[in-house]
Scaffold this active site. Structure first.
Site, PDB file in Angstrom:
ATOM      1  N   ALA A   1       1.738  -2.331   4.761  1.00  0.00           N
ATOM      2  CA  ALA A   1       1.245  -1.388   5.767  1.00  0.00           C
ATOM      3  C   ALA A   1       0.629  -2.223   6.880  1.00  0.00           C
ATOM      4  O   ALA A   1       0.055  -3.279   6.615  1.00  0.00           O
ATOM      5  CB  ALA A   1       0.205  -0.470   5.160  1.00  0.00           C
TER       6      ALA A   1
ATOM      7  N   MET B   1      -2.537  -7.685   6.878  1.00  0.00           N
ATOM      8  CA  MET B   1      -3.353  -8.639   6.118  1.00  0.00           C
ATOM      9  C   MET B   1      -2.626  -9.191   4.895  1.00  0.00           C
ATOM     10  O   MET B   1      -3.261  -9.577   3.911  1.00  0.00           O
ATOM     11  CB  MET B   1      -4.645  -7.945   5.651  1.00  0.00           C
ATOM     12  N   SER B   2      -1.303  -9.229   4.938  1.00  0.00           N
ATOM     13  CA  SER B   2      -0.572  -9.701   3.753  1.00  0.00           C
ATOM     14  C   SER B   2       0.754 -10.335   4.166  1.00  0.00           C
ATOM     15  O   SER B   2       0.917 -10.749   5.309  1.00  0.00           O
ATOM     16  CB  SER B   2      -0.310  -8.520   2.813  1.00  0.00           C
TER      17      SER B   2
ATOM     18  N   SER C   1       0.819  -1.221   0.000  1.00  0.00           N
ATOM     19  CA  SER C   1       0.000   0.000   0.000  1.00  0.00           C
ATOM     20  C   SER C   1       0.847   1.264   0.000  1.00  0.00           C
ATOM     21  O   SER C   1       1.682   1.460   0.868  1.00  0.00           O
ATOM     22  CB  SER C   1      -0.896   0.042   1.243  1.00  0.00           C
TER      23      SER C   1
ATOM     24  N   HIS D   1      -6.944  -0.631 -10.719  1.00  0.00           N
ATOM     25  CA  HIS D   1      -5.758  -1.187 -10.070  1.00  0.00           C
ATOM     26  C   HIS D   1      -5.128  -2.200 -11.005  1.00  0.00           C
ATOM     27  O   HIS D   1      -5.085  -3.384 -10.700  1.00  0.00           O
ATOM     28  CB  HIS D   1      -6.135  -1.896  -8.759  1.00  0.00           C
TER      29      HIS D   1
ATOM     30  N   ASN E   1      -1.039   3.081  11.511  1.00  0.00           N
ATOM     31  CA  ASN E   1      -2.020   3.422  12.558  1.00  0.00           C
ATOM     32  C   ASN E   1      -1.698   2.573  13.778  1.00  0.00           C
ATOM     33  O   ASN E   1      -0.984   1.580  13.660  1.00  0.00           O
ATOM     34  CB  ASN E   1      -3.439   3.081  12.053  1.00  0.00           C
TER      35      ASN E   1
ATOM     36  N   HIS F   1      -4.292  -9.868  -2.438  1.00  0.00           N
ATOM     37  CA  HIS F   1      -4.579 -10.114  -1.024  1.00  0.00           C
ATOM     38  C   HIS F   1      -5.561 -11.273  -0.879  1.00  0.00           C
ATOM     39  O   HIS F   1      -6.486 -11.421  -1.679  1.00  0.00           O
ATOM     40  CB  HIS F   1      -5.200  -8.868  -0.379  1.00  0.00           C
TER      41      HIS F   1
ATOM     42  N   TYR G   1      -7.820 -11.469   1.355  1.00  0.00           N
ATOM     43  CA  TYR G   1      -9.166 -10.939   1.666  1.00  0.00           C
ATOM     44  C   TYR G   1      -9.942 -10.505   0.420  1.00  0.00           C
ATOM     45  O   TYR G   1     -11.146 -10.309   0.475  1.00  0.00           O
ATOM     46  CB  TYR G   1      -9.097  -9.778   2.677  1.00  0.00           C
ATOM     47  N   GLU G   2      -9.241 -10.352  -0.704  1.00  0.00           N
ATOM     48  CA  GLU G   2      -9.937  -9.992  -1.948  1.00  0.00           C
ATOM     49  C   GLU G   2     -10.632 -11.195  -2.566  1.00  0.00           C
ATOM     50  O   GLU G   2     -11.381 -11.050  -3.530  1.00  0.00           O
ATOM     51  CB  GLU G   2      -8.944  -9.404  -2.954  1.00  0.00           C
TER      52      GLU G   2
ATOM     53  N   HIS H   1      -9.558   3.413   7.052  1.00  0.00           N
ATOM     54  CA  HIS H   1      -8.705   3.225   5.881  1.00  0.00           C
ATOM     55  C   HIS H   1      -8.088   4.569   5.472  1.00  0.00           C
ATOM     56  O   HIS H   1      -6.973   4.614   4.957  1.00  0.00           O
ATOM     57  CB  HIS H   1      -9.535   2.625   4.741  1.00  0.00           C
TER      58      HIS H   1
END
Ligand code: HPA
Length: 277
Positions: free
Chosen positions: A118, A216-217, A35, A66, A240, A88, A90-91, A252
């Site tokens: 990130a 998440m990666s 990211s 993308h 964050n 990812h 989650y995609e 996000h």
């Protein structure tokens, strides 16, 4: 399962063959750009840019706008192969699609990898905007890219992950960061599937496990890379504080804003570490 893995291998081979025919250099270092770091690929010189959709059997990006590109060329004197856009879990990609790029790189003769991402800071000493060199990981994704028949061409059935994050790379990166005056943290990256952020209770648990950052990666790609004997350097941007650390919601927008703010520092570090790889 045997058929599935053999078919996967055949698929990766044909993608790699296509790429090989379009380049006349030997890429040495793979880059997976997380990211906010994607535009590092725009700095690659004499670049051959291959859209994922144009590479036979390569997974294609499902998010509109993308595109996703493999960029091969010179960066700070090294021949790199960068994934501009990653897949990812989650995609909805399968775990073999998530790791497809790493394995394609391996077949292209690449044995060194920089992975960026990130993540949320679980370590209370961290601040948003910090960079963290990954020293180890916790796989909390509930899956593993090596499940199924082992692909012996890449590596053994039961690969060791003790040195998955190359010690020499960590040491040298810390030296470089000091030299160019970039403050870096070190720590353990814990991967969850997402796409929901963690709950405060989950973060409390992961902190007890020893997690310093949560994302998440990265973990599937590192497992596939380690299996294939590749040396890995992982760098995280803490965008964050993880859920419950501060008494506020995660957004996000905050993640994107922090990665944008830190981008130039992150890019200089990545470019500079190419020199020691
Ligand atoms: N959790 C998981 N993934 C993330 C986070 C987080 O807090 N921030 C950026 N990616």
């Amino acid at each position: 399962m045997q058929n599935f893995m053999q078919e996967l291998l055949a698929r990766i081979k044909s993608s790699a063959e296509y790429i090989q025919k379009r380049i006349n250099v030997q890429p040495e270092i793979g880059l997976i750009l997380g990211s906010g770091l994607g535009d590092l690929a725009d700095e690659i010189e004499d670049a051959v840019r291959l859209k994922y959709e144009d590479i036979p059997l390569f997974p294609v990006s499902r998010v509109e706008g993308h595109a996703g590109c493999l960029v091969i060329g010179k960066l700070n004197g090294k021949i790199v192969c960068a994934m501009q856009g990653r897949f990812h879990y989650y995609e909805g990609y399968s775990i073999s699609e998530v790791t497809y790029g790493v394995r394609t790189m391996k077949l292209l003769g690449i044995n060194k990898l920089i992975i960026t991402n990130a993540a949320g800071g679980a370590n209370k000493k961290f601040k948003p905007g910090d960079l963290m060199i990954i020293t180890d990981h916790i796989n909390n994704m509930g899956t593993n890219p090596l499940i199924g028949d082992n692909l012996d061409i890449f590596g053994p059935r039961f690969p060791d992950l003790t040195f998955a994050y190359d010690r020499e790379y960590i040491k040298e990166t810390l030296k470089i960061a000091k030299k160019i005056d970039i403050k870096v943290q070190t720590g353990v990256y814990c991967a969850n599937t997402g796409p929901s952020y963690e709950t405060p209770a989950e973060i409390k648990m992961m902190r007890r496990w020893g997690a310093d950052a949560v994302g998440m990666s990265t973990v599937p790609e590192v497992i596939a890379a380690a299996h294939a004997g590749m040396r890995v350097l992982g760098i995280t941007c803490i965008t964050n504080m993880a859920s419950g650390i501060l008494d506020q919601e995660l957004t996000h927008t905050e993640v994107m804003e922090t990665s944008k703010r830190v981008k130039e520092k992150f890019k200089s570090l990545v470019k500079k570490v190419l020199e020691i790889m």
